[in-house]
Design an enzyme around this catalytic site. Structure first.
Site, PDB file in Angstrom:
ATOM      1  N   LYS A 111       0.838  -1.208   0.000  1.00  0.00           N
ATOM      2  CA  LYS A 111       0.000   0.000   0.000  1.00  0.00           C
ATOM      3  C   LYS A 111       0.875   1.261   0.000  1.00  0.00           C
ATOM      4  O   LYS A 111       0.535   2.258  -0.633  1.00  0.00           O
ATOM      5  CB  LYS A 111      -0.937   0.003   1.214  1.00  0.00           C
ATOM      6  CG  LYS A 111      -2.082  -1.003   1.113  1.00  0.00           C
ATOM      7  CD  LYS A 111      -3.083  -0.546   0.083  1.00  0.00           C
ATOM      8  CE  LYS A 111      -4.364  -1.312  -0.011  1.00  0.00           C
ATOM      9  NZ  LYS A 111      -4.415  -2.706  -0.214  1.00  0.00           N
ATOM     10  N   LYS A 194      -2.777 -11.283  -8.883  1.00  0.00           N
ATOM     11  CA  LYS A 194      -4.056 -11.874  -8.497  1.00  0.00           C
ATOM     12  C   LYS A 194      -5.221 -11.050  -9.036  1.00  0.00           C
ATOM     13  O   LYS A 194      -5.072  -9.860  -9.324  1.00  0.00           O
ATOM     14  CB  LYS A 194      -4.141 -11.975  -6.980  1.00  0.00           C
ATOM     15  CG  LYS A 194      -4.117 -10.642  -6.274  1.00  0.00           C
ATOM     16  CD  LYS A 194      -4.451 -10.755  -4.794  1.00  0.00           C
ATOM     17  CE  LYS A 194      -4.429  -9.384  -4.152  1.00  0.00           C
ATOM     18  NZ  LYS A 194      -4.990  -9.302  -2.826  1.00  0.00           N
ATOM     19  N   LYS A 197     -10.144  -6.118  -7.101  1.00  0.00           N
ATOM     20  CA  LYS A 197     -11.303  -5.267  -7.396  1.00  0.00           C
ATOM     21  C   LYS A 197     -10.900  -4.050  -8.210  1.00  0.00           C
ATOM     22  O   LYS A 197     -11.628  -3.582  -9.063  1.00  0.00           O
ATOM     23  CB  LYS A 197     -11.957  -4.813  -6.097  1.00  0.00           C
ATOM     24  CG  LYS A 197     -12.767  -5.913  -5.467  1.00  0.00           C
ATOM     25  CD  LYS A 197     -13.328  -5.492  -4.120  1.00  0.00           C
ATOM     26  CE  LYS A 197     -13.831  -6.719  -3.386  1.00  0.00           C
ATOM     27  NZ  LYS A 197     -13.396  -6.775  -2.001  1.00  0.00           N
TER      28      LYS A 197
HETATM   29  P1  TYM Z   1     -10.560  -8.722   0.617  1.00  0.00           P
HETATM   30  O1  TYM Z   1     -11.802  -7.904   0.813  1.00  0.00           O
HETATM   31  O2  TYM Z   1      -9.461  -8.136  -0.182  1.00  0.00           O
HETATM   32  O3  TYM Z   1     -10.928 -10.111  -0.012  1.00  0.00           O
HETATM   33  C1  TYM Z   1     -11.938 -10.914   0.565  1.00  0.00           C
HETATM   34  C2  TYM Z   1     -11.567 -12.365   0.494  1.00  0.00           C
HETATM   35  O4  TYM Z   1     -11.337 -12.748  -0.859  1.00  0.00           O
HETATM   36  C3  TYM Z   1     -10.062 -13.344  -0.971  1.00  0.00           C
HETATM   37  N1  TYM Z   1      -9.477 -12.977  -2.277  1.00  0.00           N
HETATM   38  C4  TYM Z   1      -8.896 -13.870  -3.091  1.00  0.00           C
HETATM   39  N2  TYM Z   1      -8.722 -15.199  -2.982  1.00  0.00           N
HETATM   40  C5  TYM Z   1      -8.111 -15.840  -4.010  1.00  0.00           C
HETATM   41  N3  TYM Z   1      -7.694 -15.192  -5.134  1.00  0.00           N
HETATM   42  C6  TYM Z   1      -7.844 -13.867  -5.283  1.00  0.00           C
HETATM   43  N4  TYM Z   1      -7.454 -13.250  -6.398  1.00  0.00           N
HETATM   44  C7  TYM Z   1      -8.481 -13.131  -4.225  1.00  0.00           C
HETATM   45  N5  TYM Z   1      -8.794 -11.829  -4.038  1.00  0.00           N
HETATM   46  C8  TYM Z   1      -9.404 -11.757  -2.835  1.00  0.00           C
HETATM   47  C9  TYM Z   1      -9.236 -12.789   0.163  1.00  0.00           C
HETATM   48  O5  TYM Z   1      -8.168 -13.650   0.483  1.00  0.00           O
HETATM   49  C10 TYM Z   1     -10.263 -12.700   1.259  1.00  0.00           C
HETATM   50  O6  TYM Z   1     -10.430 -13.933   1.899  1.00  0.00           O
HETATM   51  N6  TYM Z   1      -8.476  -8.105   5.075  1.00  0.00           N
HETATM   52  C11 TYM Z   1      -9.480  -8.847   4.344  1.00  0.00           C
HETATM   53  C12 TYM Z   1     -10.889  -8.660   4.875  1.00  0.00           C
HETATM   54  C13 TYM Z   1     -11.039  -8.966   6.309  1.00  0.00           C
HETATM   55  C14 TYM Z   1     -11.031 -10.251   6.913  1.00  0.00           C
HETATM   56  C15 TYM Z   1     -11.199 -10.029   8.301  1.00  0.00           C
HETATM   57  C16 TYM Z   1     -10.938 -11.548   6.404  1.00  0.00           C
HETATM   58  C17 TYM Z   1     -11.182  -8.051   7.313  1.00  0.00           C
HETATM   59  N7  TYM Z   1     -11.283  -8.682   8.492  1.00  0.00           N
HETATM   60  C18 TYM Z   1     -11.258 -11.109   9.199  1.00  0.00           C
HETATM   61  C19 TYM Z   1     -10.984 -12.614   7.310  1.00  0.00           C
HETATM   62  C20 TYM Z   1     -11.144 -12.383   8.681  1.00  0.00           C
HETATM   63  C21 TYM Z   1      -9.435  -8.373   2.922  1.00  0.00           C
HETATM   64  O7  TYM Z   1      -9.003  -7.290   2.624  1.00  0.00           O
HETATM   65  O8  TYM Z   1     -10.018  -9.214   2.036  1.00  0.00           O
END
Ligand code: TYM
Length: 329
Positions: A111, A194, A197
């Site tokens: 970031k 990867k 969004k």
């Molecule tokens: P976030 O919002 O970026 O993504 C949500 C979930 O999707 C998974 N993900 C992926 N998995 C495989 N391939 C990809 N290209 C891919 N892009 C996204 C992420 O691994 C995630 O599981 N910090 C977290 C959100 C969060 C969270 C938590 C998760 C906040 N608190 C507590 C688990 C437990 C995040 O930014 O995910």
């Protein structure tokens, strides 16, 4: 019964990475576990979203959760900011997080590179907030994609540190989890990195058939293998990764054999991937469109979820405060 916790940030529509990395596991786990799944709206504030966008994205993700098959009767489905206990415990856990280790987090360094003029303190302590989301329900498993592995490692460190500092066994050390397999990373369609969004390389659950087909057919390829059984370059491996998550093992074998015998036609491969993605996502798309119209229903779900999540969170927070030394008199 095992407790499970996970969340997704509301920063745009859900894509196949979110679906296969996280959401599909939520759905598979909901029948046999005590599940807490949430919309991580506090986490999305690091990029300063416009208020209307934030509200719209929270509604969209909640609709997408339910449309994909999460049953609000079976799981606790909630919006993170509806649970003030999370913010309170975040203050407490911050005292146990060291700036040096936070600065070394891969996601933070990433970031710092990408949003140089907005390196806020929330970004630095992002893993602490995430650890609180998780630990406040004291789970054993956290279904996430590969990119969250380090955050889970930090969650375990904070759990251990709290337990050791106060000589208690309050927090378990939860594991990152993918149903039946290693954590996965869904690649983007641009041949590198990867699916994300904001990367402009994704297929979204809300995309229609035409959009999905166009995106997949445009995905990068190479000029094809020149000798039998050669190793695949990354762009082709990425297409096979997608094929493996959306298609049957027979289909995967068919295209693998074609590749290994230098007979592969990438057009045919992509057509197959697009068709199989559509089979999974189009029924979900129809549900999303229906559900997100129903604001009253969504409000009811969010209210019920907040009540259930607060009940669980307040028990942990009560214990934490007692252990720290509050509530003495
Ligand atoms: P976030 O919002 O970026 O993504 C949500 C979930 O999707 C998974 N993900 C992926 N998995 C495989 N391939 C990809 N290209 C891919 N892009 C996204 C992420 O691994 C995630 O599981 N910090 C977290 C959100 C969060 C969270 C938590 C998760 C906040 N608190 C507590 C688990 C437990 C995040 O930014 O995910």
């Amino acid at each position: 019964m095992e407790t499970v916790v996970s969340g997704i940030r509301p920063t745009g529509n859900l894509h196949l990475g979110n679906y296969f990395g996280a959401l599909r596991n939520f759905i598979k786990m909901q029948n046999e576990n005590r599940c807490f799944f949430f919309v991580a709206d506090l986490h999305s504030l690091t990029t300063h979203p416009k208020p209307d966008d934030l509200a719209g994205n929270v509604k969209q993700i909640l609709s997408e959760y339910i449309a994909s098959g999460l049953d609000p009767e079976k799981v606790t489905l909630f919006i993170q900011s509806d649970v003030p206990e999370i913010s309170e415990m975040y203050v407490l856990l911050n005292m146990l997080a060291y700036v040096g280790e936070l600065e070394r987090t891969v996601s933070f360094k990433d970031k710092v590179r990408k949003q140089q003029n907005n390196v806020n303190a929330g970004l630095l302590t992002y893993p602490v907030l995430m650890a609180v989301d998780i630990l406040i329900h004291r789970p054993g498993k956290v279904p996430v994609g590969k990119d969250q592995e380090q955050h889970l490692e930090m969650t375990r460190i904070y759990a251990r540190r709290f337990n050791n500092l106060y000589g208690v066994k309050l927090f378990p050390e939860p594991d990152a989890y993918n149903f039946g397999n290693d954590l996965i990373k869904i690649p983007g369609l641009d041949g590198a990195g990867k699916m994300g969004k904001s990367e402009n390389n994704g297929i979204f659950l809300i995309d229609d058939e035409q959009t999905i087909t166009k995106k997949v057919m445009r995905a990068l390829t190479d000029s094809g293998p020149v000798a039998p059984n050669t190793e695949m370059p990354e762009v082709i491996r990425n297409l096979f990764t997608l094929l493996k998550v959306v298609s049957s093992p027979d289909t995967v074998q068919y295209f693998t054999d074609k590749y290994n015998s230098c007979q592969i036609r990438y057009g045919e491969l992509k057509k197959q991937i697009a068709e199989d993605i559509c089979k999974i996502t189009l029924p979900i798309r129809r549900q999303i469109i229906d559900i997100r119209e129903n604001t009253e229903y969504l409000n009811k779900i969010a209210k019920l979820g907040a009540e259930k999540a607060r009940e669980s969170a307040s028990k942990t927070l009560y214990e934490v405060k007692k252990i720290i030394g509050f509530n003495r008199f």
